[in-house]
Every structure is written in C-alpha cells, then in structure tokens.
Design a protein around this motif. Sequence first.
Motif, PDB file in Angstrom:
ATOM      1  N   PHE A 306      68.876 -56.868  63.581  1.00  0.00           N
ATOM      2  CA  PHE A 306      67.451 -56.658  63.867  1.00  0.00           C
ATOM      3  C   PHE A 306      67.207 -56.630  65.374  1.00  0.00           C
ATOM      4  CE2 PHE A 306      63.059 -58.032  64.579  1.00  0.00           C
ATOM      5  CZ  PHE A 306      62.390 -57.056  63.862  1.00  0.00           C
ATOM      6  N   GLN A 307      67.892 -57.503  66.088  1.00  0.00           N
ATOM      7  CA  GLN A 307      67.711 -57.529  67.545  1.00  0.00           C
ATOM      8  C   GLN A 307      68.168 -56.228  68.202  1.00  0.00           C
ATOM      9  OE1 GLN A 307      69.593 -61.518  67.613  1.00  0.00           O
ATOM     10  NE2 GLN A 307      68.304 -61.823  69.403  1.00  0.00           N
ATOM     11  N   GLU A 308      69.150 -55.568  67.568  1.00  0.00           N
ATOM     12  CA  GLU A 308      69.641 -54.300  68.127  1.00  0.00           C
ATOM     13  C   GLU A 308      68.580 -53.204  68.085  1.00  0.00           C
ATOM     14  OE1 GLU A 308      73.424 -52.938  66.582  1.00  0.00           O
ATOM     15  OE2 GLU A 308      74.132 -55.023  66.609  1.00  0.00           O
ATOM     16  N   LEU A 309      67.567 -53.422  67.230  1.00  0.00           N
ATOM     17  CA  LEU A 309      66.455 -52.476  67.190  1.00  0.00           C
ATOM     18  C   LEU A 309      65.961 -52.191  68.604  1.00  0.00           C
ATOM     19  CD1 LEU A 309      64.061 -50.926  65.829  1.00  0.00           C
ATOM     20  CD2 LEU A 309      62.874 -53.125  65.717  1.00  0.00           C
ATOM     21  N   TYR A 310      65.846 -53.274  69.380  1.00  0.00           N
ATOM     22  CA  TYR A 310      65.238 -53.148  70.708  1.00  0.00           C
ATOM     23  C   TYR A 310      66.174 -52.518  71.741  1.00  0.00           C
ATOM     24  CZ  TYR A 310      61.518 -55.793  68.560  1.00  0.00           C
ATOM     25  OH  TYR A 310      60.502 -56.185  67.727  1.00  0.00           O
ATOM     26  N   GLU A 311      67.383 -52.173  71.294  1.00  0.00           N
ATOM     27  CA  GLU A 311      68.284 -51.477  72.209  1.00  0.00           C
ATOM     28  C   GLU A 311      68.349 -49.986  71.890  1.00  0.00           C
ATOM     29  OE1 GLU A 311      71.844 -53.876  71.870  1.00  0.00           O
ATOM     30  OE2 GLU A 311      70.523 -55.576  72.344  1.00  0.00           O
ATOM     31  N   GLN A 312      67.590 -49.556  70.907  1.00  0.00           N
ATOM     32  CA  GLN A 312      67.621 -48.138  70.549  1.00  0.00           C
ATOM     33  C   GLN A 312      66.988 -47.310  71.662  1.00  0.00           C
ATOM     34  OE1 GLN A 312      69.489 -47.361  67.825  1.00  0.00           O
ATOM     35  NE2 GLN A 312      69.746 -49.582  67.966  1.00  0.00           N
ATOM     36  N   PRO A 313      67.569 -46.117  71.914  1.00  0.00           N
ATOM     37  CA  PRO A 313      67.167 -45.364  73.108  1.00  0.00           C
ATOM     38  C   PRO A 313      65.815 -44.656  73.018  1.00  0.00           C
ATOM     39  CG  PRO A 313      68.908 -44.210  71.918  1.00  0.00           C
ATOM     40  CD  PRO A 313      68.739 -45.529  71.242  1.00  0.00           C
ATOM     41  N   SER A 314      65.293 -44.429  71.816  1.00  0.00           N
ATOM     42  CA  SER A 314      64.031 -43.680  71.743  1.00  0.00           C
ATOM     43  C   SER A 314      63.231 -44.176  70.548  1.00  0.00           C
ATOM     44  CB  SER A 314      64.325 -42.189  71.557  1.00  0.00           C
ATOM     45  OG  SER A 314      64.827 -41.976  70.239  1.00  0.00           O
ATOM     46  N   PRO A 315      61.938 -43.846  70.522  1.00  0.00           N
ATOM     47  CA  PRO A 315      61.113 -44.230  69.367  1.00  0.00           C
ATOM     48  C   PRO A 315      61.686 -43.675  68.065  1.00  0.00           C
ATOM     49  CG  PRO A 315      59.724 -43.388  71.140  1.00  0.00           C
ATOM     50  CD  PRO A 315      61.142 -43.163  71.556  1.00  0.00           C
ATOM     51  N   GLU A 316      62.234 -42.441  68.123  1.00  0.00           N
ATOM     52  CA  GLU A 316      62.786 -41.826  66.913  1.00  0.00           C
ATOM     53  C   GLU A 316      64.004 -42.610  66.430  1.00  0.00           C
ATOM     54  OE1 GLU A 316      62.065 -40.089  69.781  1.00  0.00           O
ATOM     55  OE2 GLU A 316      60.108 -39.518  68.943  1.00  0.00           O
ATOM     56  N   ASN A 317      64.885 -42.926  67.368  1.00  0.00           N
ATOM     57  CA  ASN A 317      66.053 -43.730  67.005  1.00  0.00           C
ATOM     58  C   ASN A 317      65.623 -45.081  66.444  1.00  0.00           C
ATOM     59  OD1 ASN A 317      67.050 -41.977  69.463  1.00  0.00           O
ATOM     60  ND2 ASN A 317      68.845 -42.510  68.243  1.00  0.00           N
ATOM     61  N   GLY A 318      64.593 -45.649  67.064  1.00  0.00           N
ATOM     62  CA  GLY A 318      64.103 -46.961  66.644  1.00  0.00           C
ATOM     63  C   GLY A 318      63.637 -46.913  65.202  1.00  0.00           C
ATOM     64  N   LYS A 319      62.909 -45.855  64.871  1.00  0.00           N
ATOM     65  CA  LYS A 319      62.353 -45.703  63.534  1.00  0.00           C
ATOM     66  C   LYS A 319      63.464 -45.576  62.486  1.00  0.00           C
ATOM     67  CE  LYS A 319      58.423 -43.188  61.638  1.00  0.00           C
ATOM     68  NZ  LYS A 319      57.466 -42.101  61.901  1.00  0.00           N
ATOM     69  N   VAL A 320      64.433 -44.734  62.786  1.00  0.00           N
ATOM     70  CA  VAL A 320      65.563 -44.537  61.877  1.00  0.00           C
ATOM     71  C   VAL A 320      66.329 -45.847  61.714  1.00  0.00           C
ATOM     72  CG1 VAL A 320      67.793 -43.342  61.610  1.00  0.00           C
ATOM     73  CG2 VAL A 320      65.762 -42.085  62.412  1.00  0.00           C
ATOM     74  N   PHE A 321      66.561 -46.512  62.832  1.00  0.00           N
ATOM     75  CA  PHE A 321      67.294 -47.772  62.814  1.00  0.00           C
ATOM     76  C   PHE A 321      66.576 -48.805  61.958  1.00  0.00           C
ATOM     77  CE2 PHE A 321      68.507 -51.948  64.210  1.00  0.00           C
ATOM     78  CZ  PHE A 321      69.871 -51.850  64.480  1.00  0.00           C
ATOM     79  N   LEU A 322      65.237 -48.922  62.155  1.00  0.00           N
ATOM     80  CA  LEU A 322      64.485 -49.939  61.418  1.00  0.00           C
ATOM     81  C   LEU A 322      64.484 -49.651  59.918  1.00  0.00           C
ATOM     82  CD1 LEU A 322      62.947 -52.565  61.875  1.00  0.00           C
ATOM     83  CD2 LEU A 322      60.835 -51.244  62.095  1.00  0.00           C
ATOM     84  N   LYS A 323      64.434 -48.382  59.549  1.00  0.00           N
ATOM     85  CA  LYS A 323      64.486 -48.003  58.127  1.00  0.00           C
ATOM     86  C   LYS A 323      65.804 -48.461  57.508  1.00  0.00           C
ATOM     87  CE  LYS A 323      61.485 -43.990  57.610  1.00  0.00           C
ATOM     88  NZ  LYS A 323      61.449 -42.542  57.833  1.00  0.00           N
TER      89      LYS A 323
END
Length: 404
Positions: A306-323
């Motif tokens: 979950f913490q790695e969420l905040y290392e995602q490079p873009s909002p799009e990556n963040g969204k995919v990661f969180l899903k």
Amino acid sequence: MRDTSLLQLALSIAPPWSVTASDFDAAARRLDIHIDFVAGSRFACPSCGTAGCPAYDTEPMTWRHLNFFQHQAYLHARVPRVRCAACGVKKISVPWARPDSGFSLLFEALLMSLVTAMPVNTVARLVGEHDTRLWRVIHHYVERARARTELSAVDRVAIDETAARRGHNYITLFVDIDQARVVFATEGKDAETVAAFAADLASHGGNPDAVREVCIDMSPSFIKGVAGSLPNAAVTFDRFHAVKIVNEAVDQVRRSERRVHRILAGTRYLWLRNPANLSQRQRTSLDSLPLRHLKTARAYQIRLAFQELYEQPSPENGKVFLKRWYFWATHSRLAPVVDAARTVKRHWDGILRWFDSKIANGLIEGINSLVQAAKAKARGYRSIRNLKAIVYLIAGKLDLQLAA
Ligand SMILES: [Zn+2]
C-alpha cells in the motif's frame, strides 16, 4: 549628567514628560523611577485626537519595567484625565505603556519574547509575576496580531486535530499550506470547526469559496465540514493517515494470530515499522520468523505494498496500482485487512487526489509536534483559550509589532 537625565534618555521619555526622581534600594533589590509632566501641559484627547486639552485631574499609576541589572524596576507617574470639549473627561494614554496595563511596553516586549521561547509558568517564576498577568499580555498581543492578519491568499488548507488535554478535549488546527502557518485554531473536532474556520477566514479578507485544496484525515466530521463550508475544495486524504489505517489492520491480524502462534509475542513493533527503520537486531528477529506460514506476515506485505502506491509515477499508474492492491487486499481472507481495503475504497478519490495535489499533513504534524512540546513544557495551560493563544504564538507566524 544627573541620574534622572540618564534615565530619561534610556527610557526615551520626551516632553511634556520628564524623569523627576529615582530611588534605588539595594536591599529591596528595586529601582523606582518617577516620571511627571510639566504643570500646565496640554494633551491630545485619547478619543477624538483633539490637541491641547487641559488636564482635569490625575491618577497615580505604576508600571513594571525591564530589570535594572538584577533589580526590579518600576515606573511611577500621575496620569492626567483631560477635559475635551467634544468627548468630556478622558484618561490619556502614556507613551511608555498601554492603557490599563501594569507593565511598560518594553517589559511586555520582553515577556512576549520569553513566552515564545519557554513555558509561561517558567517566565512567571523568572520575572516574579503571577502567570494570570502574563496571560493577559499574551492574549492582548495575539488577538491584536490576529485581528490584523490578512488571509486573502489562503487557498490550500491542511486540517488536523490535536488533543488539548490527555484523552479528551480537542482543538482543530487549520494550516495555510503555502505559508506553513496555523491560521485558525478552535475547540472540538466536529464539522462545526470547519464552519467556524470558514467564517474566520471571511472575516480576515479570505474567501471560503476560493479554497481549492484541503488535506484531512478520513474522519466523517471533517469530510462533512469541508463539503458544507469549503464547497469548492478538492479533498486529499492525508497519506500518513491512510497508511495508518492499513497498519492498524496488520496489528489486529497479529493480535489474533498471537493466540495461536506464541512466536509472535513481543514482535509488535517489527511489523509496525518500515523495514528501513528496523535495527539490525530487529531485522534478524523478523527474518527468523516462519514468514511463509504467518497471516501477520501476509498482512504486513499488503501494508508495504500500500505504501508503494505513493511511489507511483503518475495519477494513471496510481489508479491502476490501487485497483490491483484493492483486489489483493480484499482476497486476502484476513478480515481486518479486508475492512481496511473497504475503507480505502470508500475514500478512493481523496486518496488518489494526492497524485494531483501532492499535499500531506506532514507539515501540520510538524506544527503539532511544536504544540505538543509547548504543552508538555507548560504542564497545562489552564484553559483552551490559553492553549490556542500559544499555538498562534509559536505556529501562527504573527506580526506582533512589539516595542523595540
Ligand atoms: Zn475628544
């Protein structure tokens, strides 16, 4: 040069006032300085400013002044009331003190710099005055500075509560993110606090409708308060708070598993910290556990992810990661983790908003630690009002405009 002339210069006493006498009592460790005005002097009316009003009568007054070396110093003067044709009989204000203060302006300036640096109780002991007298001075300067504070540029706000007394009584702090200052502090932690902030903002030249970003924890009160009082603000849920929710789930898993696996006794902090923050010994303890077979270890991996969420490079990556994370967490068969994931789901947009706003309450946490340190040092401020004044004083970046 006579000692009265020297004192007059040192005190910047100007006509019609002059130093007429001084009594130095070494045994009593005090210096008394007597100031008077030239008979027949005329003064401006304190209400309307009309010059040349004659003295009507006088009242003797005393002010504590800066120490003369180790000796307490006091100023004495008879303060005239003037008769103004328009306003009637009014007491004038003297140039060295505020009306109705028992301290000179310079002594107040000293008090204000001392209370910024150390607990009010300590200052009270140091100067030999009761702390209630000091609080009156503090409130005067803080309120005056706050009244002048301009908040028209405030548009990004972090909101967080802090315990005023151990266990109960909260105050909520509103931080202007761009200026890193507390702009409002109020009792409580409900939705009403946000309404109170919006009103205060408006009364200082700000506009609640112009606030475009807020950072809050996931408390329903703040969510409701922001929706009602800061209608145009996009909400970012504080990332540290989001991580904490997942971390608490790890702890719950550990607690129930401990009943079965005694090997988990005493491992609480191994799971709560980040791997990088573990000591060598803790690292070794963690590695010695049968990680493959522990539910706690699985929950822990989900938290790290979950913490790695905040290392995602873009909002799009963040969204995919969180899903993906959500799918994993909800299929973990670990009830506390599933609950935490659902909480995340309910706050989805505000969690992902971080990728656009990049704001977090780290700043407010820093301010919180200032406040906590001040509280600890002062051992209780007697009242919430006093606590708020200290918060403004140390974290409000006020322009106190003290005598110099
Ligand atoms: Zn007048």
